[in-house]
Design a protein around this motif. Structure first.
Motif, mmCIF file in Angstrom:
data_model
loop_
_atom_site.group_PDB
_atom_site.id
_atom_site.type_symbol
_atom_site.label_atom_id
_atom_site.label_comp_id
_atom_site.label_asym_id
_atom_site.label_seq_id
_atom_site.Cartn_x
_atom_site.Cartn_y
_atom_site.Cartn_z
ATOM 1 N N UNK A 240 2.227 2.433 9.927
ATOM 2 C CA UNK A 240 0.816 3.019 9.825
ATOM 3 C C UNK A 240 0.785 4.226 8.971
ATOM 4 N N UNK A 241 1.959 4.578 8.457
ATOM 5 C CA UNK A 241 1.758 5.527 7.242
ATOM 6 C C UNK A 241 1.470 4.871 6.033
ATOM 7 N N UNK A 242 1.638 3.680 5.943
ATOM 8 C CA UNK A 242 1.177 3.050 4.550
ATOM 9 C C UNK A 242 0.131 2.112 4.882
ATOM 10 N N UNK A 243 -0.956 2.108 3.844
ATOM 11 C CA UNK A 243 -2.076 1.150 3.828
ATOM 12 C C UNK A 243 -1.558 -0.381 3.452
ATOM 13 N N UNK A 244 -1.175 -1.203 4.249
ATOM 14 C CA UNK A 244 -0.462 -2.533 3.993
ATOM 15 C C UNK A 244 -1.286 -3.268 3.037
ATOM 16 N N UNK A 256 3.978 -1.908 -8.751
ATOM 17 C CA UNK A 256 5.160 -1.420 -8.116
ATOM 18 C C UNK A 256 6.258 -2.618 -8.125
ATOM 19 N N UNK A 257 7.346 -2.444 -8.638
ATOM 20 C CA UNK A 257 8.598 -3.233 -8.614
ATOM 21 C C UNK A 257 9.045 -4.277 -7.224
ATOM 22 N N UNK A 258 8.801 -3.356 -6.105
ATOM 23 C CA UNK A 258 9.200 -4.052 -4.913
ATOM 24 C C UNK A 258 9.020 -2.863 -3.840
ATOM 25 N N UNK A 259 9.392 -3.656 -2.617
ATOM 26 C CA UNK A 259 9.175 -2.755 -1.329
ATOM 27 C C UNK A 259 10.293 -3.179 -0.277
ATOM 28 N N UNK A 260 10.866 -2.264 0.348
ATOM 29 C CA UNK A 260 11.807 -2.347 1.505
ATOM 30 C C UNK A 260 11.187 -1.994 2.825
ATOM 31 N N UNK A 261 10.876 -2.725 3.615
ATOM 32 C CA UNK A 261 10.095 -2.225 4.884
ATOM 33 C C UNK A 261 10.832 -2.418 6.031
ATOM 34 N N UNK A 262 10.954 -1.704 6.790
ATOM 35 C CA UNK A 262 11.665 -1.868 8.266
ATOM 36 C C UNK A 262 10.698 -1.753 9.350
ATOM 37 N N UNK A 263 9.506 -1.291 8.902
ATOM 38 C CA UNK A 263 8.421 -1.243 9.880
ATOM 39 C C UNK A 263 7.158 -1.740 9.356
ATOM 40 N N UNK A 264 6.006 -1.943 10.128
ATOM 41 C CA UNK A 264 5.088 -2.450 9.782
ATOM 42 C C UNK A 264 3.854 -1.969 10.785
ATOM 43 N N UNK A 265 2.569 -2.049 10.506
ATOM 44 C CA UNK A 265 1.667 -1.307 11.191
ATOM 45 C C UNK A 265 1.367 -2.285 12.524
ATOM 46 N N UNK A 266 1.773 -3.631 12.579
ATOM 47 C CA UNK A 266 1.634 -4.262 13.858
ATOM 48 C C UNK A 266 3.059 -4.860 13.920
ATOM 49 N N UNK A 267 3.447 -4.587 15.167
ATOM 50 C CA UNK A 267 4.945 -4.974 15.311
ATOM 51 C C UNK A 267 5.071 -5.750 16.634
ATOM 52 N N UNK A 268 5.675 -7.004 17.022
ATOM 53 C CA UNK A 268 6.250 -7.785 15.603
ATOM 54 C C UNK A 268 5.167 -8.174 14.525
ATOM 55 N N UNK A 269 5.639 -8.128 13.430
ATOM 56 C CA UNK A 269 4.759 -8.464 12.279
ATOM 57 C C UNK A 269 3.924 -9.842 12.462
ATOM 58 N N UNK A 270 2.816 -9.775 12.045
ATOM 59 C CA UNK A 270 2.157 -11.158 12.196
ATOM 60 C C UNK A 270 2.534 -12.189 11.049
ATOM 61 N N UNK A 271 2.783 -13.409 11.102
ATOM 62 C CA UNK A 271 2.889 -14.166 10.352
ATOM 63 C C UNK A 271 2.300 -14.326 8.986
ATOM 64 N N UNK A 276 4.364 -10.513 3.771
ATOM 65 C CA UNK A 276 5.413 -11.666 3.810
ATOM 66 C C UNK A 276 5.479 -12.762 2.784
ATOM 67 N N UNK A 277 4.320 -12.915 2.103
ATOM 68 C CA UNK A 277 4.378 -13.771 1.046
ATOM 69 C C UNK A 277 4.762 -13.473 -0.313
ATOM 70 N N UNK A 278 5.263 -11.881 -0.438
ATOM 71 C CA UNK A 278 5.380 -11.820 -1.659
ATOM 72 C C UNK A 278 7.118 -11.676 -1.683
ATOM 73 N N UNK A 279 7.766 -12.095 -2.892
ATOM 74 C CA UNK A 279 9.323 -12.181 -3.237
ATOM 75 C C UNK A 279 9.781 -10.900 -3.492
#
Length: 328
Positions: A240-244, A256-271, A276-279
């Motif tokens: 929730x700290x980041x506007x997804x 931005x070149x990329x992001x590494x995310x261990x956490x999401x606003x909704x967990x488990x993260x929604x499909x 999740x669609x970004x390489x």
């Protein structure tokens, strides 16, 4: 008379034995059914201590626990706990941030390296049979060594990230914090600055602050626009700290070149989460502290936090609201 303690989550046998030896222990495994919830509330009626993970506590919950003195969460985060409600009741809250700081910092560095060197993306590329020639230049990554690392929040986890970045990779460290962190400044050459400067100067931005009303959506579209072009964002704190949506747009646009995310606003993260669609996103299932050694150490720390506080000898280093003991 031993204090009554309610255990709301499983703990290792050695921690369980210590709790049983030093308290009147009542065990509940995350009650969900109405019958279990009623029994849980009944147990809270005489409880002086409560220990568990994922605890959700507010004024309504506390109404079931009139004798409660200490809550010990087996986690660093406490965003599901209304600290002000506990403090108003004189209930102390302890977390285990010290026990997991090093392991969570390792996760941050793993994400930094994975995104910078495109590890996950290239693993898929190899598995899909594309490695028939030397790697094309469009798949090259970027260096981590010698770059500028911005750490939002310099608590115990942030300091361990700074240690690894500065001493392991020769990184210049910037940080934001309400008060200075002289140890990080002296040992790692870290420099405290305002958020705007950190965002504009950092090649890697690592989020380590807790989720509070003040930090929710701390990084939105405006903040990401101020980030250094081609920077990499790492979040090991709370989703929730980041506007997804803003992050997905900044990544898709190439700002931005990329992001590494261990956490999401909704967990488990929604499909269907666009991230999740970004390489150029590496996504983990909230594993910051998920090693056998650290999870055990967290349970030990939580048990000790609880028992010491109930015995009148609290470890204020782990207290979220030390003011209940008259400490600043």
């Amino acid at each position: 008379m031993k204090p009554v303690v309610v255990l709301a989550s499983p703990v290792p046998d050695d921690v369980l034995q210590q709790l049983e030896a030093q308290s009147q222990l009542r065990r509940f495994d995350a009650p969900r059914a109405k019958a279990d919830l009623a029994a849980f509330h009944a147990a809270l009626a005489d409880a002086e201590g409560l220990i568990g993970v994922g605890l959700k506590i507010d004024a309504a919950f506390l109404a079931h626990a009139p004798k409660l003195k200490v809550v010990s969460t087996i986690s660093a985060g406490y965003d599901t706990i209304k600290v002000d409600d506990l403090t108003a009741r004189g209930v102390a809250l302890f977390n285990t941030s010290g026990a997991l700081a090093g392991t969570t910092a390792d996760t941050a560095l793993a994400l930094m390296l994975a995104v910078a060197r495109r590890v996950v993306e290239l693993d898929r590329w190899v598995r899909d049979g594309h490695w028939r020639q030397n790697l094309p230049a469009e798949f090259f990554g970027v260096d981590v060594q010698g770059k500028t690392l911005g750490i939002i929040g310099m608590g115990s986890i942030g300091a361990e990230v700074a240690r690894r970045g500065a001493l392991g990779f020769g990184m210049r460290v910037l940080y934001t914090k309400r008060t200075p962190h002289p140890q990080a400044e002296q040992a790692f050459g870290a420099r405290r600055c305002e958020l705007d400067e950190l965002l504009s100067q950092s090649d890697f931005v690592c989020v380590t602050v807790p989720l509070t009303p003040q930090t929710r959506n701390l990084l939105g579209a405006a903040e990401m626009a101020r980030m250094k072009p081609k920077a990499i964002l790492i979040n090991i704190a709370r989703g929730g700290i980041i506007d997804e949506a803003a992050l997905a747009a900044a990544l898709a646009s190439g700002h931005l070149a990329g992001a590494g995310l261990d956490v999401f606003e909704t967990e488990p993260v929604l499909a269907d989460n666009p991230l999740l669609q970004l390489a150029n996103v590496v996504a983990l299932p909230h594993i910051g502290s998920a090693t056998q050694e650290t999870r055990h150490a967290m349970a030990v720390s939580a048990g000790q936090n609880l028992l010491r506080a109930l015995a009148g000898e609290p470890d204020l280093a782990n207290a979220v609201n030390p003011g209940v003991f008259g400490a600043a």
